[in-house]
Every structure is written in C-alpha cells, then in structure tokens.
Design an enzyme around this catalytic site. Structure first.
Site, short mmCIF file in Angstrom:
data_model
loop_
_atom_site.label_atom_id
_atom_site.label_comp_id
_atom_site.label_asym_id
_atom_site.label_seq_id
_atom_site.Cartn_x
_atom_site.Cartn_y
_atom_site.Cartn_z
N TYR A 29 4.81 6.59 9.69
CA TYR A 29 3.93 5.45 9.43
C TYR A 29 4.64 4.34 8.66
O TYR A 29 4.55 3.17 9.01
CB TYR A 29 2.69 5.93 8.66
CG TYR A 29 1.55 4.92 8.62
CD1 TYR A 29 0.63 4.86 9.65
CD2 TYR A 29 1.43 4.04 7.56
CE1 TYR A 29 -0.41 3.94 9.63
CE2 TYR A 29 0.39 3.12 7.53
CZ TYR A 29 -0.52 3.08 8.56
OH TYR A 29 -1.53 2.16 8.53
N TYR A 34 -8.67 5.63 8.01
CA TYR A 34 -8.71 6.01 9.43
C TYR A 34 -9.75 7.12 9.56
O TYR A 34 -9.56 8.20 9.02
CB TYR A 34 -7.35 6.54 9.89
CG TYR A 34 -6.28 5.48 10.04
CD1 TYR A 34 -5.57 4.99 8.95
CD2 TYR A 34 -5.95 4.98 11.31
CE1 TYR A 34 -4.58 4.03 9.09
CE2 TYR A 34 -4.95 4.02 11.47
CZ TYR A 34 -4.27 3.56 10.36
OH TYR A 34 -3.29 2.60 10.52
N PRO A 69 -2.76 0.70 19.19
CA PRO A 69 -2.59 0.18 17.82
C PRO A 69 -2.75 1.22 16.71
O PRO A 69 -2.44 0.92 15.56
CB PRO A 69 -3.69 -0.89 17.71
CG PRO A 69 -4.69 -0.54 18.74
CD PRO A 69 -3.94 0.13 19.85
N HIS A 85 0.84 -1.20 0.00
CA HIS A 85 0.00 0.00 0.00
C HIS A 85 0.87 1.24 0.00
O HIS A 85 1.78 1.36 0.81
CB HIS A 85 -0.89 0.04 1.25
CG HIS A 85 -2.08 -0.86 1.16
ND1 HIS A 85 -3.16 -0.73 2.01
CD2 HIS A 85 -2.38 -1.87 0.33
CE1 HIS A 85 -4.08 -1.65 1.70
NE2 HIS A 85 -3.62 -2.35 0.69
#
Ligand code: FAD
Ligand code: DHB
Length: 389
Positions: free
Chosen positions: A387, A202, A295, A75
C-alpha cells in the site's frame, strides 16, 4: 499544415504526461505535450487521492512537491472495517513509510503551473491527437485546431493519454492484452464536511464496499460500490448518505459520516488491464495508457508516476549519450511494478467487495481473509508494504 520538430512528443496532460515533460526539461531534453482537453477541465478532473511514499519522493526530487508537503495529509495507517468492527493497520510502524493524501488534480495543477512557469511547450485544448509512423525513424503526432492541421515530428512519441487515447490503438498487432472487468463501479462524492475520521476506512459490508477518504480537514471524499448498471440519477444525496451509514456500521448500529453539501459526484467502472509490451518502435506507453488497476489499492496514479520516472531517465540516456539499454529494458522494468500493483489491486478488490452470486462459503472465506490480515503482523505488513509503495 504546419510541421514542427522536437525530441519527444507527449500525448496527454494527466500526471504521467505533465511529469514526463517536466523531468525531461530538468534533464535538458525538449518536448512538446499535446492535450485533448482544456486546462480548466484537466485541473478540475477529480480522481485519485493517495500518493505513495516513493511517488511522493519522486515529486519532491523533481522540485514539485512543495505544496503537497504543505497541504497534503500524511497518513501512517488505514482502518479495515468488517463484521461491525474497525481494525487499524499501523502502516508506518510496520514499514517505516507513509502515504500522503493529496488530490490528483492538485498534482496536475502543480505540474501544469510549473511547466508553464518554466516556459514548457504544453498545448491544451488540441482535441484528440493521432500517432503515426512509429516503426520509422520519424514518428509523428498530428492534431487539428480550428480546422488547421498541426504535425509534430519527434525522435520519440510517448502516449500518456490514458485508457481511451491514441496510444493503445497505435500499438496495433504488437499488443497483447490481459483484462478483467468487475461487475460493479464506484460512486464517488466530494462533500463540504469535516471528515469524521483521521485515516482512511475501507469497509467490507454485506451490502457492498464503502471507502471513507478526505481531501482536507474541510472536505470529505467517499465512495460506494454500486452495480455497473446504476446511473448517477439513481442516487439522491439522501440515499448516498443513508447507504454510507449502513455500510460503515459499527457494533450493528449505523455509523454516519459527517454530512455536508455534495459538490462533486462521479461513477467509475472497475477493471484490471495490462497491455504488453509498453513499446512499439519509437512509441512508448506510460500510465493508464499502458495499464489500468481497479482503484481499491490506490495504485493507478502512483504507477503512472513510476513509469515516467523510468522513461525520463531512459530517454535522457538515449538522447544525450546514445545509450539504448534503458529504453530497451523499459517494458520489462515497468511491468514488474505494474504486475505487482495489478496483483495487489485485484487482491484488495476481491477481499473488500460484494460479488453477486457469492455463496455463504465465499463470504466466510472473505471474512477469514480479513481476520487473517488484521490478526497477523506478517499479513498486515505485506498489505502495508504494497500500500505505501
Ligand atoms: P490520465 O490522468 O487519464 O490522463 C490522460 C490525459 O490524456 C487526459 O488528460 C486526456 O484528456 C488526455 N488524452 C486522451 N486522449 C488523448 C489524445 N488522443 N490526444 C491528446 N490527449 C489525450 N490512483 C492512485 O494512485 N491513487 C488513488 O487513490 C486513486 N484513486 C482513484 C479513484 C478513482 C475514482 C479513479 C477513477 C481513479 C483513481 N486512481 C487512483 C487512478 C488514477 O486516477 C489514474 O491512474 C491516473 O489518472 C493515471 O494518470 P495518467 O496520466 O496515466 O492518465
Ligand atoms: C482514494 C481513492 C482510492 O482509490 C483509494 O484506494 C483511497 C483513497 C481517494 O480518492 O481519496
């Protein structure tokens, strides 16, 4: 009682313990790994899904990335959804790196398979092992199976036994802890449904956070923020799907994930925790045994992989060449990455979740923060660098 000897005794067959035992094997160092649960249980335990660029490279270099590269989903971006609109963060364009969506239980499966094929000493279903004499030159691990007690004496013991294992208590007074508990949990489901999106979403919504993820083109992974007092029984399938549709709303209209049979569900509380140092005498801690992140930043498993990559090198230098430096500096080097991940995970968590008692001011600041991230290339790049790892 039987007594055996080895170079490194490892507790826990999660990603950290299995990878450590494999990396040591590649360097010609003997180890015995002791896991409390049986192999089926460990391989079926559903958890993480996002593998960072750097962590994927470590797995590849160790020769255990082949199935991840074949079946994992690369991704290059994520979506942040808030105020009824979606905004893509183009992580690959911003950083030149990407993530791989590949289930943690698949990594555990690949590592266990490989250890066993290589004749590794990996012992499942041992019950909870105990750690002894870490301040002496002869630390040991004991466990009991069918009433028979087993003792493993080692040069070093490494606790990769997660947040509730024997590693944290064995640090005793040496351990200084830093902790933050969030008043909510994640309800996670796996469903037989083709994901409606190609990348993770998200979502920040006034009713709470939601996350759209996946495991394959046929399996969807979804999470909902719920109060930490909720139980699984409180959430029927219908209620889960309806709530997801509301939290993923676009332009004021509910936006439905593709529905399908829910075949796994779990609740995970959110907390941040770091124990310092990550060593006492001949005991070393790695992965969740040493630290926990909420998480939201997808960092926990990735940190576990990085810890054992450092530790495998340091143990090898010590055991093969008597070089102490790597082990002596392990805590400091590991903690630098740990605190960066703690910071990023806390930041993502506070930016994306609904906190009880938040005022109108707090909510507007949250939205301003999200607008800044999606509106500024510098801000989006900072998120992306953290990230993708
Ligand atoms: P664990 O996986 O917890 O393994 C520890 C092992 O030790 C277990 O098998 C346990 O049975 C065994 N054990 C315990 N006590 C003993 C004992 N006394 N003796 C012997 N064995 C013992 N991380 C990411 O990087 N990306 C993500 O996308 C992500 N998403 C997540 C989503 C959820 C819902 C959750 C809950 C976690 C997520 N994480 C994520 C975090 C990640 O799953 C953990 O950080 C990871 O499992 C840590 O690996 P570990 O090997 O350190 O510990
Ligand atoms: C998944 C888990 C996470 O914690 C996250 O931030 C992204 C994806 C997952 O399980 O797919």
């Amino acid at each position: 009682m039987t007594t055996e000897r080895t170079s490194v005794a490892i507790l826990g067959a999660g990603p950290a313990g299995l990878l450590l035992s494999h990396l040591l094997h590649l360097n010609g160092i003997a180890s015995i790994l002791v896991e409390a649960r049986d192999r089926e249980y460990v391989q079926a335990r559903v958890r993480a899904g996002v593998v960072e660029h750097g962590a994927a490279d470590i797995l590849r270099q160790a020769g255990v990335g082949e199935r991840m590269d074949r079946e994992g989903l690369p991704h290059g971006g994520i979506e942040l959804r808030f105020d009824g609109a979606g905004h893509r963060i183009a992580m690959s364009e911003l950083t030149g790196r990407h993530i791989t969506v590949y289930g943690q239980q698949e990594i555990v499966h690949d590592l266990a398979e490989r250890r066993i094929a290589d004749g590794g000493d990996v012992r499942f279903a041992c019950g909870p092992a105990a750690i002894h004499d870490v301040d002496s030159g002869e630390p040991s691990v004991t466990y009991t199976v069918d009433g028979a007690e087993h003792r493993i004496v080692a040069d070093f013991v490494v606790a990769c036994d997660g947040a509730h294992g024997a590693g944290r208590p064995a640090m005793g007074e040496t351990l200084k802890t830093f902790e933050k508990v969030y008043p909510f949990a994640w309800l996670g489901i796996l469903a037989h449904a083709a994901p409606r999106v190609d990348e993770l979403v998200y979502a920040n919504h006034e009713r709470g956070f939601a996350l759209y993820s996946m495991r394959s083109h046929e399996v969807t992974r979804l999470y909902l923020q719920v109060p930490s007092t909720d139980r699984l029984e409180d959430w029927s399938d219908e209620r889960i799907w309806d709530e997801l549709a509301v939290r993923f709303s676009l332009d004021g209209e509910p936006w439905e994930p593709t529905r399908g049979e829910i075949f796994e569900r779990s609740l995970a509380p959110l907390r941040s925790y770091v124990g310092e140092p990550m060593q006492r005498g001949r005991l070393f801690l790695a992965g969740d045994a040493a630290h926990t992140v909420p998480p939201t930043g997808a960092k926990g498993m990735n940190l576990a992989i990085r810890d054992v990559d450092l530790l495998a090198r340091a143990l090898t230098e010590q055991l093969r060449h008597g070089a102490e430096e790597g082990l002596r500096t392990y805590t400091d080097r590991a903690l630098r990455a740990v605190w960066r991940a703690e910071y990023f995970s806390w930041w993502m968590t506070t930016m994306l979740h609904r906190f009880d008692g938040d005022s109108g001011f707090d909510r507007r600041v949250q939205t301003a923060q999200l607008r800044s991230v999606v509106g500024s290339e510098a801000h989006a790049t900072a998120l992306s660098e953290n990230y993708v790892g």
